[in-house]
Design an enzyme around this catalytic site. Structure first.
Site, mmCIF file in Angstrom:
data_model
loop_
_atom_site.group_PDB
_atom_site.id
_atom_site.type_symbol
_atom_site.label_atom_id
_atom_site.label_comp_id
_atom_site.label_asym_id
_atom_site.label_seq_id
_atom_site.Cartn_x
_atom_site.Cartn_y
_atom_site.Cartn_z
ATOM 1 C CB THR A 15 16.518 -20.689 -12.349
ATOM 2 O OG1 THR A 15 15.118 -20.793 -12.576
ATOM 3 C CG2 THR A 15 17.209 -20.162 -13.584
ATOM 4 N N GLY A 137 23.205 -10.506 -11.719
ATOM 5 C CA GLY A 137 23.438 -11.838 -12.277
ATOM 6 C C GLY A 137 24.885 -12.154 -12.576
ATOM 7 N N GLY A 190 7.943 -15.884 -18.810
ATOM 8 C CA GLY A 190 8.565 -16.305 -17.548
ATOM 9 C C GLY A 190 9.649 -15.358 -17.062
ATOM 10 C CG ASP A 204 15.249 -7.833 -8.360
ATOM 11 O OD1 ASP A 204 15.645 -8.832 -7.748
ATOM 12 O OD2 ASP A 204 15.787 -7.403 -9.405
ATOM 13 C CE LYS A 208 18.926 -7.886 -8.848
ATOM 14 N NZ LYS A 208 18.318 -8.014 -10.172
ATOM 15 N N GLY A 305 19.232 -15.476 -15.226
ATOM 16 C CA GLY A 305 19.269 -16.696 -16.033
ATOM 17 C C GLY A 305 20.202 -17.725 -15.416
#
Ligand code: NAP
Ligand code: HSE
Length: 429
Positions: A15, A137, A190, A204, A208, A305
């Site tokens: 990705t 992100g 997904g 996760d 961070k 994303g």
């Protein structure tokens, strides 16, 4: 343009890696204008050479081994986009550093576990490791801390740093469906990591938070000391009851340096429904940075994303192309200190949801237990019921987690509390 090109080696074409290749192709002119040099890809690596990825790899060499790629003479900087705290990601990163390359990575797991040793190795070799994409992100939060707010003492960091958990919690509220039903929906879309416990277990997001805490407080990354609780035990009843009292439930990360030591926690908390965090919907992330002089800075955006994460990787590539060299955690790794972790969190109001046996004096006994532990009731609500136990919601005045644990323990001895009592911290923002 006089400068030599910056030559990249990219390991991982999933990705994020595919997104980076697309941005490099699409924005080549803009990138040259902004950095004063060309940015080219010398070689790429992934597991499968034959996989169709929808990207143009013409003229780019292929390496089967990420480590061999990292060592190539025609690579100035390694872009590590494979993931995983061990194995090829770590090996390729070390190989790049030892052969004089800078490293750009989106890999929070790698840095949360090995960040200190990798930062020391990089600085000893005169190289830099940049990781904007590893946290939230597309939100430029690493830059905000290492650059924009670098002149401030940071008082507190808090935020929603896992989009999948926020999606699940907000979808439960809007659909009225159970955790299991919305978990299955998120999986089908997904949204979840290959190991979903990384998301819903809070791991996760805790990775961070630990990275941001290192920058904010000048401490060695200490993921192991993050107090961690995932969202798996949150029920639709909790979500509805919290909403009824004017709150939303969020998987919230909070880190602050207190007199007792470094507090780092990633736990489900209540926030006011009208607050910026309370209004955060779907897979969006929000990080709030509180600087002593800057005041509160609220950053909101896509936490994952292809496009958003590639955008964050590109900002690190651009820094390196421009010759901007910042220590991994904003100061020399050798100057980062071992912070004493504390689990004794600052006091806060708590939300309690109890199933109370409906018989005379039951509420009085519960109130007496709370009074004895010096936990004061701010608000209370009991709902109509047609069974022998009454749903009761209580919001306390500020107290400690230790006092709440003490009263929960005492509640169980009264034999008046049925089901599983729920106690969630209410975080003020
Ligand atoms: P992904 O889609 O699963 O892609 C991983 C890539 O790494 C694939 O191209 C895979 O090759 C390659 N790879 C895996 N193991 C390898 C090995 N042993 N040798 C060579 N190549 C290997 O992952 P992603 O979502 O792009 O994530 C990449 C990194 O970015 C991770 O650290 C992740 O935590 C981080 N990140 C991701 C997002 C996001 O939104 N996806 C957001 C922030 C940070 P094949 O394609 O041949 O299988
Ligand atoms: N799984 C993460 C999330 C994306 O849901 O936010 C990668 O950081």
């Amino acid at each position: 343009m006089t400068k030599t090109p910056l030559r990249l080696g990219i390991v991982g074409l999933g990705t994020v890696g595919s997104g980076v290749i697309k941005m490099l192709n699409k924005n080549a002119t803009l990138l040259s204008a902004r950095t004063g040099r060309q940015i080219i890809v010398s070689a790429v690596s992934a597991r499968s050479r034959s996989k169709e990825r929808g990207i143009d790899l013409a003229g780019i060499d292929w390496e089967d081994s990420p480590v061999a790629l990292a060592k190539r003479d025609d690579v100035d900087a390694l872009v590590e986009l494979m993931g995983g705290s061990e194995g090829p990601a770590k090996e390729a990163t070390l190989a790049a550093i030892s052969t004089g390359k800078d490293v750009i990575t989106a890999n929070k797991a790698l840095l949360a576990i090995h960040g200190q040793s990798l930062a020391l190795a990089a600085e000893k070799a005169g190289q830099v490791i940049r990781f904007e994409a590893a946290v939230a992100g597309g939100i430029p939060v690493v830059k905000a801390l290492t650059e924009g707010l670098a002149g401030n003492k940071i008082n507190r960091i808090l935020g929603v740093m896992n989009g999948s958990c926020n999606y699940i919690l907000t979808r439960m509220e809007t659909s009225g469906l159970s955790y299991d039903e919305i978990f299955a929906e998120a999986d089908a879309l997904g949204y979840l990591e290959a190991d979903p416990n990384l998301d819903v277990g809070g791991i996760d997001a805790a990775h961070k938070l630990a990275l941001l805490a290192a920058i904010a407080f000048g401490t060695k990354v200490n993921f192991a000391s993050v107090v961690l609780e995932g969202i798996g035990a949150i029920t639709i009843e909790d979500i509805n009851a919290a909403a009824d009292m004017g709150y939303r439930i969020k998987l919230l990360g909070v880190s602050q340096m207190t007199e007792r030591g470094l507090e780092q926690r990633m736990t489900p908390c209540l926030v006011s429904a009208g607050s910026p965090l309370g209004q955060l919907e779907g897979g969006t992330n929000m990080v709030i940075l509180e600087g002593e002089d800057s005041g509160q800075i609220v950053l909101r955006g896509a936490g994952a994303g292809e496009g958003p994460t590639a955008s964050a990787v590109m900002s690190d590539i651009i820094d390196i192309a421009r010759g901007q060299r910042i220590n991994t955690f904003g100061q020399p790794a050798s100057s980062l200190v071992d912070a004493k972790p504390t689990t004794a969190t600052t006091s806060a109001p708590f939300y309690l949801r109890l199933q109370l046996l409906d018989k005379p004096g039951a509420l009085a006994k519960i109130a007496a237990v709370m009074g004895k532990a010096n936990v004061s009731i701010d608000r209370m609500r009991q709902y109509a019921h047609d069974t022998d136990s009454a749903p009761v919601l209580i919001v306390t005045h500020k107290t400690t987690r230790a006092a709440i644990d003490q009263i929960l323990n005492e509640f169980s001895k009264t034999k008046l509390i049925g089901d599983r009592p729920v106690a969630l911290r209410i975080e003020s923002i």
